[in-house]
Design an enzyme around this catalytic site. Structure first.
Site, PDB file in Angstrom:
ATOM      1  N   GLY A  13      56.475 -25.118  -1.876  1.00 48.68           N
ATOM      2  CA  GLY A  13      57.166 -23.906  -1.461  1.00 48.68           C
ATOM      3  C   GLY A  13      56.169 -22.790  -1.234  1.00 48.68           C
ATOM      4  O   GLY A  13      55.010 -23.025  -0.912  1.00 48.68           O
ATOM      5  N   CYS A  14      56.603 -21.580  -1.440  1.00 49.58           N
ATOM      6  CA  CYS A  14      55.756 -20.409  -1.213  1.00 49.58           C
ATOM      7  C   CYS A  14      54.575 -20.414  -2.172  1.00 49.58           C
ATOM      8  O   CYS A  14      54.754 -20.574  -3.386  1.00 49.58           O
ATOM      9  CB  CYS A  14      56.593 -19.146  -1.408  1.00 49.58           C
ATOM     10  SG  CYS A  14      55.636 -17.642  -1.234  1.00 49.58           S
ATOM     11  N   PHE A  15      53.384 -20.216  -1.632  1.00 53.89           N
ATOM     12  CA  PHE A  15      52.204 -20.258  -2.501  1.00 53.89           C
ATOM     13  C   PHE A  15      52.139 -19.108  -3.485  1.00 53.89           C
ATOM     14  O   PHE A  15      51.439 -19.180  -4.483  1.00 53.89           O
ATOM     15  CB  PHE A  15      50.903 -20.396  -1.718  1.00 53.89           C
ATOM     16  CG  PHE A  15      50.653 -19.457  -0.563  1.00 53.89           C
ATOM     17  CD1 PHE A  15      51.191 -18.187  -0.487  1.00 53.89           C
ATOM     18  CD2 PHE A  15      49.834 -19.879   0.479  1.00 53.89           C
ATOM     19  CE1 PHE A  15      50.930 -17.347   0.579  1.00 53.89           C
ATOM     20  CE2 PHE A  15      49.556 -19.047   1.560  1.00 53.89           C
ATOM     21  CZ  PHE A  15      50.109 -17.774   1.603  1.00 53.89           C
ATOM     22  N   TRP A  16      52.873 -18.029  -3.261  1.00 49.66           N
ATOM     23  CA  TRP A  16      52.878 -16.926  -4.222  1.00 49.66           C
ATOM     24  C   TRP A  16      53.387 -17.392  -5.582  1.00 49.66           C
ATOM     25  O   TRP A  16      52.881 -16.984  -6.618  1.00 49.66           O
ATOM     26  CB  TRP A  16      53.757 -15.777  -3.745  1.00 49.66           C
ATOM     27  CG  TRP A  16      53.352 -15.127  -2.467  1.00 49.66           C
ATOM     28  CD1 TRP A  16      52.116 -15.148  -1.873  1.00 49.66           C
ATOM     29  CD2 TRP A  16      54.187 -14.343  -1.627  1.00 49.66           C
ATOM     30  NE1 TRP A  16      52.151 -14.431  -0.712  1.00 49.66           N
ATOM     31  CE2 TRP A  16      53.407 -13.916  -0.532  1.00 49.66           C
ATOM     32  CE3 TRP A  16      55.517 -13.962  -1.693  1.00 49.66           C
ATOM     33  CZ2 TRP A  16      53.927 -13.112   0.489  1.00 49.66           C
ATOM     34  CZ3 TRP A  16      56.028 -13.174  -0.679  1.00 49.66           C
ATOM     35  CH2 TRP A  16      55.235 -12.752   0.397  1.00 49.66           C
TER      36      TRP A  16
END
Length: 177
Positions: A13-16
């Site tokens: 998913g989102c790397f954040w």
């Protein structure tokens, strides 16, 4: 004393989200958000977001295996995202959000296969996490590094990332820096 580090590359998913959690894991010495597995050299965030470059949003971890094992990093990975949704995590949809483990060696590949098999018994649906050999890693733009730390009140961070970090802290208190 010389510290021997290894590298792990995960996309979920989102790397954040992944970067925010792994930044708190004892034994992880460096976390870098970036892109891998695509066909465009040195892509931008905007290009990757189109889903047309073939890259996944990933984190590249440097870790000390004397403090935390690759196996344990993978167990954390499987609690941070849903490995049963193909090219999707929540409202983030597209191949850039795929669940992927880019192994750096044959040892990492065999450990990853073992953990995927273990996790198959935990999830109610089949695991779709891809296992792929290491590919060129392109660091994301500076504004994406330590993103949650810099923007904790931003809507996505507050609603999606912070709860994942809190879940990690509760489940893995003994692993915190």
């Amino acid at each position: 004393m010389h510290q021997q580090t290894e590298v792990a590359v995960f996309g979920g998913g989102c790397f954040w989200c992944l970067a925010a959690v792994y930044g708190e894991v004892r034994g992880v010495t460096r976390v870098e958000a970036g892109y891998t597995g695509g066909k465009v050299p040195d892509p931008s965030y905007e290009q990757v977001c189109t889903g047309e470059t073939g890259h996944a949003e990933v984190v590249r971890l440097e870790f000390d295996p004397a403090i935390i094992s690759y196996h344990d990093l993978l167990e954390i990975f499987f609690t941070l995202h849903d490995p049963t949704t193909l090219n999707r995590q929540g409202n983030d949809v597209g191949t850039q959000y795929r669940s992927v483990i880019h192994y750096q060696s044959s040892t990492q590949e065999s450990v990853a296969r073992k953990v995927v098999a273990e996790m198959a018994g935990v999830w109610d649906a089949p695991i779709v996490t891809q296992l792929a050999p290491a590919a060129v890693f392109y660091p994301a733009e500076e504004c994406h590094q330590n993103y949650v730390e810099q923007h904790p009140l931003q809507g996505y961070c507050a609603l999606v990332v912070v709860p994942k970090v809190e879940k990690f802290r509760a489940m893995y208190a003994g692993r915190l820096k």
